[in-house]
Write an enzyme that holds these catalytic residues in place. Sequence first.
Site, PDB file in Angstrom:
ATOM      1  N   LYS A  62       0.847  -1.198   0.000  1.00  0.00           N
ATOM      2  CA  LYS A  62       0.000   0.000   0.000  1.00  0.00           C
ATOM      3  C   LYS A  62       0.875   1.237   0.000  1.00  0.00           C
ATOM      4  O   LYS A  62       2.008   1.139   0.453  1.00  0.00           O
ATOM      5  CB  LYS A  62      -0.944   0.046   1.207  1.00  0.00           C
ATOM      6  N   TYR A  65      -4.988   3.985   5.981  1.00  0.00           N
ATOM      7  CA  TYR A  65      -5.526   3.059   6.990  1.00  0.00           C
ATOM      8  C   TYR A  65      -6.790   3.628   7.637  1.00  0.00           C
ATOM      9  O   TYR A  65      -7.730   2.896   7.957  1.00  0.00           O
ATOM     10  CB  TYR A  65      -4.500   2.800   8.090  1.00  0.00           C
TER      11      TYR A  65
HETATM   12  P1  NAD Z   1      12.224   1.876   2.251  1.00  0.00           P
HETATM   13  O1  NAD Z   1      12.674   3.197   1.773  1.00  0.00           O
HETATM   14  O2  NAD Z   1      12.733   1.398   3.562  1.00  0.00           O
HETATM   15  O3  NAD Z   1      12.529   0.752   1.165  1.00  0.00           O
HETATM   16  C1  NAD Z   1      12.336   0.967  -0.205  1.00  0.00           C
HETATM   17  C2  NAD Z   1      13.221   0.013  -0.987  1.00  0.00           C
HETATM   18  O4  NAD Z   1      13.091   0.304  -2.363  1.00  0.00           O
HETATM   19  C3  NAD Z   1      14.702   0.129  -0.638  1.00  0.00           C
HETATM   20  O5  NAD Z   1      15.267  -1.138  -0.533  1.00  0.00           O
HETATM   21  C4  NAD Z   1      15.297   0.859  -1.828  1.00  0.00           C
HETATM   22  O6  NAD Z   1      16.631   0.498  -2.085  1.00  0.00           O
HETATM   23  C5  NAD Z   1      14.385   0.366  -2.951  1.00  0.00           C
HETATM   24  N1  NAD Z   1      14.372   1.273  -4.086  1.00  0.00           N
HETATM   25  C6  NAD Z   1      14.479   0.902  -5.371  1.00  0.00           C
HETATM   26  N2  NAD Z   1      14.431   1.962  -6.183  1.00  0.00           N
HETATM   27  C7  NAD Z   1      14.329   3.048  -5.414  1.00  0.00           C
HETATM   28  C8  NAD Z   1      14.252   4.443  -5.691  1.00  0.00           C
HETATM   29  N3  NAD Z   1      14.253   4.936  -6.933  1.00  0.00           N
HETATM   30  N4  NAD Z   1      14.150   5.281  -4.636  1.00  0.00           N
HETATM   31  C9  NAD Z   1      14.120   4.812  -3.382  1.00  0.00           C
HETATM   32  N5  NAD Z   1      14.179   3.494  -3.070  1.00  0.00           N
HETATM   33  C10 NAD Z   1      14.289   2.621  -4.087  1.00  0.00           C
HETATM   34  O7  NAD Z   1      10.628   1.926   2.267  1.00  0.00           O
HETATM   35  P2  NAD Z   1       9.638   0.977   3.076  1.00  0.00           P
HETATM   36  O8  NAD Z   1       9.246   1.647   4.337  1.00  0.00           O
HETATM   37  O9  NAD Z   1      10.164  -0.401   3.144  1.00  0.00           O
HETATM   38  O10 NAD Z   1       8.345   1.045   2.127  1.00  0.00           O
HETATM   39  C11 NAD Z   1       8.253   0.292   0.942  1.00  0.00           C
HETATM   40  C12 NAD Z   1       6.764   0.049   0.616  1.00  0.00           C
HETATM   41  O11 NAD Z   1       6.182  -0.665   1.691  1.00  0.00           O
HETATM   42  C13 NAD Z   1       5.938   1.322   0.477  1.00  0.00           C
HETATM   43  O12 NAD Z   1       4.935   1.123  -0.469  1.00  0.00           O
HETATM   44  C14 NAD Z   1       5.302   1.498   1.851  1.00  0.00           C
HETATM   45  O13 NAD Z   1       4.104   2.231   1.845  1.00  0.00           O
HETATM   46  C15 NAD Z   1       5.074   0.044   2.217  1.00  0.00           C
HETATM   47  N6  NAD Z   1       5.002  -0.168   3.672  1.00  0.00           N
HETATM   48  C16 NAD Z   1       3.932  -0.854   4.141  1.00  0.00           C
HETATM   49  C17 NAD Z   1       3.809  -1.071   5.494  1.00  0.00           C
HETATM   50  C18 NAD Z   1       2.645  -1.863   6.005  1.00  0.00           C
HETATM   51  O14 NAD Z   1       2.438  -1.897   7.213  1.00  0.00           O
HETATM   52  N7  NAD Z   1       1.888  -2.518   5.146  1.00  0.00           N
HETATM   53  C19 NAD Z   1       4.770  -0.584   6.374  1.00  0.00           C
HETATM   54  C20 NAD Z   1       5.853   0.111   5.857  1.00  0.00           C
HETATM   55  C21 NAD Z   1       5.960   0.318   4.485  1.00  0.00           C
END
Ligand code: NAD
Length: 368
Positions: A138, A224
Amino acid sequence: MKTPATSRRNFLRQLSIGAGALTLGSSLSSFDELLLADKKLGIALVGLGNYAGGQLAPALQHTQNCYLAGIVTGTPEKAKTWSAKYNIPQKNIYNYQNFDSIAQNPDIDIVYVVLPVSMHKEYTIRAAKAGKHVICEKPMALNAADCREMIDACKQANRMLSIGYRLHFEPHHIEVMRLGQQQVLGKVKQLETANGFVYGGDPNAWRLKKSLSGGGALMDMGIYAIQGSRYTLGQEPIAVKARQEKTKPDLFKEVDETIFWELEFRGNFIAHGKSSYNNNWGYLKAKTANGFFELEPAYGYGGIDGKTSSGPMNIPNVRQQALQMDDFASCVINKKPTRVPGEEGLKDMKVIDAIYRSLDSGKQEKIG
Ligand code: NAD
Protein backbone atom coordinates in the site's frame (compact mmCIF):
# COMPACT_ATOMS: atom_id res chain seq x y z
CA MET A 1 7.28 -24.72 -5.84
CA LYS A 2 8.87 -27.46 -3.79
CA THR A 3 9.45 -30.49 -5.92
CA PRO A 4 8.65 -33.31 -3.49
CA ALA A 5 5.07 -32.15 -2.92
CA THR A 6 4.54 -31.50 -6.62
CA SER A 7 5.71 -34.94 -7.60
CA ARG A 8 3.70 -36.51 -4.79
CA ARG A 9 0.66 -34.71 -6.16
CA ASN A 10 1.29 -35.93 -9.71
CA PHE A 11 1.96 -39.39 -8.43
CA LEU A 12 -1.23 -39.54 -6.40
CA ARG A 13 -3.27 -38.06 -9.22
CA GLN A 14 -2.00 -40.68 -11.68
CA LEU A 15 -2.51 -43.39 -9.12
CA SER A 16 -6.08 -42.47 -8.37
CA ILE A 17 -7.07 -41.87 -11.99
CA GLY A 18 -5.38 -45.11 -12.99
CA ALA A 19 -7.20 -47.03 -10.30
CA GLY A 20 -10.48 -45.43 -11.29
CA ALA A 21 -10.84 -44.25 -7.73
CA LEU A 22 -11.96 -40.76 -8.69
CA THR A 23 -14.50 -39.41 -11.06
CA LEU A 24 -13.41 -36.31 -12.93
CA GLY A 25 -14.87 -32.92 -12.00
CA SER A 26 -15.60 -31.67 -8.54
CA SER A 27 -14.15 -34.63 -6.66
CA LEU A 28 -10.87 -34.31 -8.55
CA SER A 29 -10.54 -30.62 -7.77
CA SER A 30 -11.29 -31.06 -4.07
CA PHE A 31 -8.78 -33.92 -4.01
CA ASP A 32 -6.28 -31.54 -5.67
CA GLU A 33 -6.96 -28.93 -3.00
CA LEU A 34 -6.19 -31.39 -0.25
CA LEU A 35 -2.94 -32.43 -1.87
CA LEU A 36 -1.88 -28.89 -2.71
CA ALA A 37 -2.39 -27.74 0.86
CA ASP A 38 0.85 -29.37 2.06
CA LYS A 39 3.01 -27.45 -0.44
CA LYS A 40 4.57 -24.07 0.31
CA LEU A 41 4.58 -21.42 -2.40
CA GLY A 42 7.78 -19.44 -3.04
CA ILE A 43 7.66 -15.67 -2.51
CA ALA A 44 10.20 -13.21 -3.94
CA LEU A 45 10.43 -9.84 -2.21
CA VAL A 46 11.14 -6.90 -4.55
CA GLY A 47 12.82 -3.98 -2.72
CA LEU A 48 14.74 -4.87 0.42
CA GLY A 49 14.06 -1.76 2.52
CA ASN A 50 12.73 -1.31 6.04
CA TYR A 51 9.41 -3.06 5.62
CA ALA A 52 10.75 -6.03 3.66
CA GLY A 53 13.70 -6.48 6.01
CA GLY A 54 12.08 -5.53 9.31
CA GLN A 55 8.66 -7.20 8.90
CA LEU A 56 8.07 -9.35 5.81
CA ALA A 57 11.21 -11.49 5.81
CA PRO A 58 10.91 -12.22 9.55
CA ALA A 59 7.19 -13.00 9.10
CA LEU A 60 8.06 -15.43 6.29
CA GLN A 61 9.95 -17.49 8.88
CA HIS A 62 6.55 -18.23 10.49
CA THR A 63 4.34 -18.89 7.47
CA GLN A 64 2.77 -22.26 6.71
CA ASN A 65 1.72 -21.85 3.06
CA CYS A 66 4.61 -19.82 1.67
CA TYR A 67 8.30 -19.18 2.23
CA LEU A 68 10.98 -16.65 1.29
CA ALA A 69 12.30 -18.17 -1.93
CA GLY A 70 13.86 -15.19 -3.68
CA ILE A 71 14.82 -11.52 -3.64
CA VAL A 72 15.05 -8.67 -6.13
CA THR A 73 17.47 -5.89 -5.25
CA GLY A 74 19.61 -3.25 -6.91
CA THR A 75 22.25 -3.49 -4.18
CA PRO A 76 24.74 -6.39 -4.55
CA GLU A 77 25.76 -6.03 -0.89
CA LYS A 78 22.16 -6.64 0.24
CA ALA A 79 21.96 -9.68 -2.04
CA LYS A 80 24.93 -11.14 -0.18
CA THR A 81 23.67 -10.49 3.35
CA TRP A 82 20.11 -11.63 2.61
CA SER A 83 21.32 -14.73 0.83
CA ALA A 84 23.42 -15.72 3.83
CA LYS A 85 20.80 -14.79 6.43
CA TYR A 86 17.83 -16.49 4.74
CA ASN A 87 19.57 -19.21 2.80
CA ILE A 88 18.49 -17.90 -0.61
CA PRO A 89 20.21 -19.63 -3.53
CA GLN A 90 22.01 -17.48 -6.13
CA LYS A 91 19.59 -18.64 -8.86
CA ASN A 92 16.72 -16.95 -6.97
CA ILE A 93 18.41 -13.54 -6.67
CA TYR A 94 17.50 -10.88 -9.23
CA ASN A 95 18.21 -7.22 -9.87
CA TYR A 96 15.95 -4.68 -11.57
CA GLN A 97 17.53 -5.30 -14.99
CA ASN A 98 17.19 -9.09 -15.13
CA PHE A 99 13.93 -9.18 -13.14
CA ASP A 100 11.80 -10.34 -16.09
CA SER A 101 13.75 -13.58 -16.35
CA ILE A 102 12.05 -14.57 -13.07
CA ALA A 103 9.44 -15.93 -15.53
CA GLN A 104 11.66 -18.99 -16.02
CA ASN A 105 12.06 -19.67 -12.30
CA PRO A 106 9.64 -22.32 -10.99
CA ASP A 107 10.71 -21.65 -7.37
CA ILE A 108 8.92 -18.28 -7.43
CA ASP A 109 5.13 -18.38 -7.36
CA ILE A 110 4.42 -14.94 -5.89
CA VAL A 111 6.21 -11.62 -6.32
CA TYR A 112 5.77 -9.18 -3.41
CA VAL A 113 6.37 -5.54 -4.47
CA VAL A 114 7.76 -3.53 -1.52
CA LEU A 115 9.13 -0.54 -3.44
CA PRO A 116 8.43 3.22 -3.37
CA VAL A 117 4.87 3.86 -4.55
CA SER A 118 5.81 5.21 -7.99
CA MET A 119 7.37 1.81 -8.82
CA HIS A 120 4.38 -0.34 -7.75
CA LYS A 121 2.64 -0.24 -11.12
CA GLU A 122 5.68 -1.14 -13.21
CA TYR A 123 6.77 -4.06 -11.03
CA THR A 124 3.26 -5.43 -10.52
CA ILE A 125 2.69 -5.49 -14.27
CA ARG A 126 6.13 -6.93 -15.04
CA ALA A 127 5.59 -9.64 -12.40
CA ALA A 128 2.18 -10.58 -13.80
CA LYS A 129 3.59 -10.69 -17.33
CA ALA A 130 6.30 -13.00 -16.00
CA GLY A 131 3.48 -15.33 -14.93
CA LYS A 132 3.69 -14.64 -11.20
CA HIS A 133 0.91 -13.87 -8.75
CA VAL A 134 1.45 -10.51 -7.09
CA ILE A 135 1.16 -8.87 -3.69
CA CYS A 136 1.68 -5.11 -3.93
CA GLU A 137 2.26 -2.90 -0.92
CA LYS A 138 0.00 0.00 0.00
CA PRO A 139 -0.78 2.55 -1.28
CA MET A 140 -1.41 0.51 -4.39
CA ALA A 141 -0.24 3.19 -6.86
CA LEU A 142 0.08 6.92 -7.49
CA ASN A 143 -3.60 7.24 -8.44
CA ALA A 144 -6.76 5.30 -9.27
CA ALA A 145 -6.04 5.21 -13.03
CA ASP A 146 -2.76 3.35 -12.37
CA CYS A 147 -4.59 0.94 -10.04
CA ARG A 148 -7.00 0.09 -12.87
CA GLU A 149 -4.09 -0.63 -15.24
CA MET A 150 -2.55 -2.96 -12.67
CA ILE A 151 -5.83 -4.83 -12.14
CA ASP A 152 -6.34 -5.19 -15.90
CA ALA A 153 -2.77 -6.40 -16.47
CA CYS A 154 -3.10 -9.09 -13.79
CA LYS A 155 -6.47 -10.18 -15.20
CA GLN A 156 -5.01 -10.38 -18.69
CA ALA A 157 -2.12 -12.48 -17.43
CA ASN A 158 -4.59 -14.61 -15.45
CA ARG A 159 -2.65 -13.94 -12.23
CA MET A 160 -4.03 -13.01 -8.81
CA LEU A 161 -3.31 -9.57 -7.37
CA SER A 162 -3.50 -8.67 -3.71
CA ILE A 163 -2.64 -5.53 -1.71
CA GLY A 164 -0.56 -5.71 1.49
CA TYR A 165 -3.54 -4.85 3.70
CA ARG A 166 -2.40 -6.78 6.77
CA LEU A 167 -5.17 -5.39 9.03
CA HIS A 168 -7.83 -7.46 7.25
CA PHE A 169 -6.20 -10.46 8.95
CA GLU A 170 -5.86 -8.79 12.36
CA PRO A 171 -8.47 -9.95 14.90
CA HIS A 172 -9.18 -6.51 16.49
CA HIS A 173 -9.99 -5.16 13.03
CA ILE A 174 -12.04 -8.22 12.14
CA GLU A 175 -13.99 -7.56 15.36
CA VAL A 176 -14.52 -3.91 14.37
CA MET A 177 -15.88 -5.07 10.99
CA ARG A 178 -18.31 -7.36 12.85
CA LEU A 179 -19.38 -4.74 15.41
CA GLY A 180 -19.90 -2.05 12.80
CA GLN A 181 -21.34 -3.99 9.88
CA GLN A 182 -23.64 -6.22 11.95
CA GLN A 183 -24.62 -3.30 14.18
CA VAL A 184 -23.93 -5.43 17.24
CA LEU A 185 -24.07 -2.37 19.53
CA GLY A 186 -26.63 -0.63 17.37
CA LYS A 187 -26.13 1.57 14.33
CA VAL A 188 -22.89 3.57 14.11
CA LYS A 189 -23.80 7.19 14.89
CA GLN A 190 -20.34 8.79 14.94
CA LEU A 191 -17.06 7.60 13.44
CA GLU A 192 -13.61 9.11 13.73
CA THR A 193 -10.38 7.59 12.41
CA ALA A 194 -6.88 9.08 12.58
CA ASN A 195 -3.40 7.89 11.70
CA GLY A 196 -0.08 9.69 11.77
CA PHE A 197 3.34 10.05 13.31
CA VAL A 198 5.88 12.81 13.76
CA TYR A 199 8.21 12.42 10.79
CA GLY A 200 11.80 12.59 11.99
CA GLY A 201 13.42 10.67 9.15
CA ASP A 202 15.65 11.60 6.24
CA PRO A 203 14.51 14.90 4.67
CA ASN A 204 15.57 13.50 1.27
CA ALA A 205 13.66 10.21 1.55
CA TRP A 206 11.36 9.05 -1.26
CA ARG A 207 8.35 9.49 1.05
CA LEU A 208 8.79 13.28 0.85
CA LYS A 209 9.22 13.38 -2.95
CA LYS A 210 5.90 13.64 -4.74
CA SER A 211 7.09 11.94 -7.92
CA LEU A 212 8.05 8.83 -5.90
CA SER A 213 5.37 8.79 -3.19
CA GLY A 214 2.37 10.41 -4.89
CA GLY A 215 1.70 12.36 -1.70
CA GLY A 216 2.56 12.56 1.98
CA ALA A 217 0.90 11.35 5.17
CA LEU A 218 -2.45 10.81 3.45
CA MET A 219 -1.02 8.19 1.07
CA ASP A 220 1.21 6.60 3.69
CA MET A 221 -0.84 6.73 6.90
CA GLY A 222 -4.27 8.16 6.09
CA ILE A 223 -5.03 5.21 3.85
CA TYR A 224 -5.53 3.06 6.99
CA ALA A 225 -7.92 5.60 8.50
CA ILE A 226 -9.93 5.81 5.26
CA GLN A 227 -10.11 2.06 5.02
CA GLY A 228 -11.07 1.80 8.71
CA SER A 229 -14.15 3.93 8.00
CA ARG A 230 -15.05 1.86 4.95
CA TYR A 231 -14.89 -1.49 6.72
CA THR A 232 -16.46 -0.30 9.96
CA LEU A 233 -19.54 0.71 8.00
CA GLY A 234 -19.25 -1.92 5.27
CA GLN A 235 -20.09 0.74 2.69
CA GLU A 236 -18.35 2.82 0.05
CA PRO A 237 -18.20 6.59 0.57
CA ILE A 238 -19.87 8.88 -1.95
CA ALA A 239 -18.08 12.23 -1.51
CA VAL A 240 -15.40 13.95 0.54
CA LYS A 241 -14.42 17.43 1.71
CA ALA A 242 -10.88 18.03 2.95
CA ARG A 243 -8.59 20.73 4.28
CA GLN A 244 -4.90 20.70 5.16
CA GLU A 245 -2.42 22.27 7.56
CA LYS A 246 1.32 22.70 7.03
CA THR A 247 3.52 23.77 9.94
CA LYS A 248 6.83 22.57 8.43
CA PRO A 249 6.73 23.77 4.82
CA ASP A 250 10.48 23.32 4.37
CA LEU A 251 10.35 19.64 5.24
CA PHE A 252 7.02 18.94 3.51
CA LYS A 253 7.77 21.04 0.42
CA GLU A 254 6.29 18.54 -2.03
CA VAL A 255 3.85 16.47 0.02
CA ASP A 256 1.01 16.91 2.52
CA GLU A 257 1.73 17.11 6.24
CA THR A 258 -1.69 17.03 7.95
CA ILE A 259 -5.06 16.57 6.25
CA PHE A 260 -8.56 16.53 7.81
CA TRP A 261 -11.45 15.06 5.86
CA GLU A 262 -15.19 14.51 6.07
CA LEU A 263 -16.18 11.36 4.26
CA GLU A 264 -19.81 11.17 3.24
CA PHE A 265 -21.60 7.82 3.19
CA ARG A 266 -25.19 7.17 2.16
CA GLY A 267 -27.90 8.57 4.41
CA ASN A 268 -25.86 11.78 4.93
CA PHE A 269 -23.56 9.99 7.38
CA ILE A 270 -20.22 11.80 7.76
CA ALA A 271 -17.12 9.92 9.00
CA HIS A 272 -14.35 12.21 10.21
CA GLY A 273 -10.73 11.36 9.46
CA LYS A 274 -7.24 12.80 9.59
CA SER A 275 -3.68 11.90 8.63
CA SER A 276 -0.41 13.48 9.65
CA TYR A 277 3.38 13.44 9.45
CA ASN A 278 3.38 15.81 12.42
CA ASN A 279 1.07 14.17 15.01
CA ASN A 280 1.18 10.79 16.72
CA TRP A 281 -2.34 9.59 15.98
CA GLY A 282 -3.59 6.03 15.66
CA TYR A 283 -7.21 5.36 16.49
CA LEU A 284 -10.61 4.28 15.24
CA LYS A 285 -13.52 5.41 17.44
CA ALA A 286 -17.18 4.60 16.84
CA LYS A 287 -20.17 5.74 18.88
CA THR A 288 -23.21 3.57 18.30
CA ALA A 289 -26.90 3.69 19.20
CA ASN A 290 -26.26 1.52 22.27
CA GLY A 291 -22.63 2.16 23.21
CA PHE A 292 -19.23 2.48 21.58
CA PHE A 293 -16.24 0.55 20.26
CA GLU A 294 -12.73 1.76 19.63
CA LEU A 295 -9.18 0.73 18.82
CA GLU A 296 -6.11 2.61 20.06
CA PRO A 297 -3.37 2.07 19.06
CA ALA A 298 -5.17 0.93 15.96
CA TYR A 299 -3.02 0.48 12.88
CA GLY A 300 0.54 -0.56 13.71
CA TYR A 301 2.16 -3.92 14.13
CA GLY A 302 3.62 -3.20 17.57
CA GLY A 303 0.40 -4.09 19.40
CA ILE A 304 -3.24 -3.15 18.84
CA ASP A 305 -5.67 -2.57 21.70
CA GLY A 306 -9.43 -2.15 21.78
CA LYS A 307 -12.45 -1.74 24.00
CA THR A 308 -16.20 -1.48 23.71
CA SER A 309 -18.88 -0.10 26.00
CA SER A 310 -18.95 -3.61 27.53
CA GLY A 311 -15.23 -3.56 28.45
CA PRO A 312 -11.80 -4.42 27.06
CA MET A 313 -11.74 -6.52 23.87
CA ASN A 314 -9.10 -8.89 25.30
CA ILE A 315 -8.02 -10.04 21.86
CA PRO A 316 -4.46 -11.34 21.45
CA ASN A 317 -2.05 -9.71 19.00
CA VAL A 318 -0.92 -11.78 16.03
CA ARG A 319 1.77 -11.81 13.36
CA GLN A 320 -0.27 -9.81 10.87
CA GLN A 321 2.06 -10.16 7.91
CA ALA A 322 2.41 -13.93 8.33
CA LEU A 323 -1.38 -14.34 8.37
CA GLN A 324 -1.75 -12.00 5.37
CA MET A 325 0.83 -13.83 3.22
CA ASP A 326 -0.40 -17.27 4.28
CA ASP A 327 -3.93 -16.33 3.34
CA PHE A 328 -2.87 -15.14 -0.12
CA ALA A 329 -0.82 -18.28 -0.71
CA SER A 330 -3.81 -20.35 0.32
CA CYS A 331 -6.03 -18.38 -2.10
CA VAL A 332 -3.55 -19.05 -4.92
CA ILE A 333 -3.30 -22.73 -4.04
CA ASN A 334 -7.05 -23.20 -3.77
CA LYS A 335 -7.94 -20.74 -6.58
CA LYS A 336 -10.12 -18.71 -4.23
CA PRO A 337 -10.51 -14.93 -4.29
CA THR A 338 -8.44 -12.93 -1.79
CA ARG A 339 -10.29 -10.66 0.61
CA VAL A 340 -7.83 -7.87 -0.30
CA PRO A 341 -7.69 -7.85 -4.13
CA GLY A 342 -6.46 -5.00 -6.31
CA GLU A 343 -10.04 -3.68 -6.37
CA GLU A 344 -9.71 -2.99 -2.62
CA GLY A 345 -6.60 -0.89 -3.25
CA LEU A 346 -8.44 0.93 -6.05
CA LYS A 347 -11.33 1.83 -3.71
CA ASP A 348 -8.94 3.55 -1.28
CA MET A 349 -7.14 5.34 -4.13
CA LYS A 350 -10.44 6.72 -5.43
CA VAL A 351 -11.02 8.30 -2.00
CA ILE A 352 -7.44 9.62 -1.85
CA ASP A 353 -7.72 11.11 -5.37
CA ALA A 354 -10.96 12.85 -4.32
CA ILE A 355 -9.34 14.21 -1.13
CA TYR A 356 -6.53 15.78 -3.19
CA ARG A 357 -9.11 17.17 -5.62
CA SER A 358 -11.01 18.67 -2.69
CA LEU A 359 -7.85 20.34 -1.36
CA ASP A 360 -7.41 21.94 -4.78
CA SER A 361 -11.02 22.99 -5.30
CA GLY A 362 -11.88 23.85 -1.68
CA LYS A 363 -15.17 22.03 -2.26
CA GLN A 364 -16.73 18.67 -1.57
CA GLU A 365 -15.73 16.24 -4.34
CA LYS A 366 -17.53 13.14 -5.54
CA ILE A 367 -15.69 9.82 -5.23
CA GLY A 368 -15.65 7.51 -8.22
P1 NAD B 1 12.22 1.88 2.25
O1 NAD B 1 12.67 3.20 1.77
O2 NAD B 1 12.73 1.40 3.56
O3 NAD B 1 12.53 0.75 1.16
C1 NAD B 1 12.34 0.97 -0.21
C2 NAD B 1 13.22 0.01 -0.99
O4 NAD B 1 13.09 0.30 -2.36
C3 NAD B 1 14.70 0.13 -0.64
O5 NAD B 1 15.27 -1.14 -0.53
C4 NAD B 1 15.30 0.86 -1.83
O6 NAD B 1 16.63 0.50 -2.08
C5 NAD B 1 14.39 0.37 -2.95
N1 NAD B 1 14.37 1.27 -4.09
C6 NAD B 1 14.48 0.90 -5.37
N2 NAD B 1 14.43 1.96 -6.18
C7 NAD B 1 14.33 3.05 -5.41
C8 NAD B 1 14.25 4.44 -5.69
N3 NAD B 1 14.25 4.94 -6.93
N4 NAD B 1 14.15 5.28 -4.64
C9 NAD B 1 14.12 4.81 -3.38
N5 NAD B 1 14.18 3.49 -3.07
C10 NAD B 1 14.29 2.62 -4.09
O7 NAD B 1 10.63 1.93 2.27
P2 NAD B 1 9.64 0.98 3.08
O8 NAD B 1 9.25 1.65 4.34
O9 NAD B 1 10.16 -0.40 3.14
O10 NAD B 1 8.34 1.05 2.13
C11 NAD B 1 8.25 0.29 0.94
C12 NAD B 1 6.76 0.05 0.62
O11 NAD B 1 6.18 -0.67 1.69
C13 NAD B 1 5.94 1.32 0.48
O12 NAD B 1 4.93 1.12 -0.47
C14 NAD B 1 5.30 1.50 1.85
O13 NAD B 1 4.10 2.23 1.85
C15 NAD B 1 5.07 0.04 2.22
N6 NAD B 1 5.00 -0.17 3.67
C16 NAD B 1 3.93 -0.85 4.14
C17 NAD B 1 3.81 -1.07 5.49
C18 NAD B 1 2.65 -1.86 6.01
O14 NAD B 1 2.44 -1.90 7.21
N7 NAD B 1 1.89 -2.52 5.15
C19 NAD B 1 4.77 -0.58 6.37
C20 NAD B 1 5.85 0.11 5.86
C21 NAD B 1 5.96 0.32 4.48
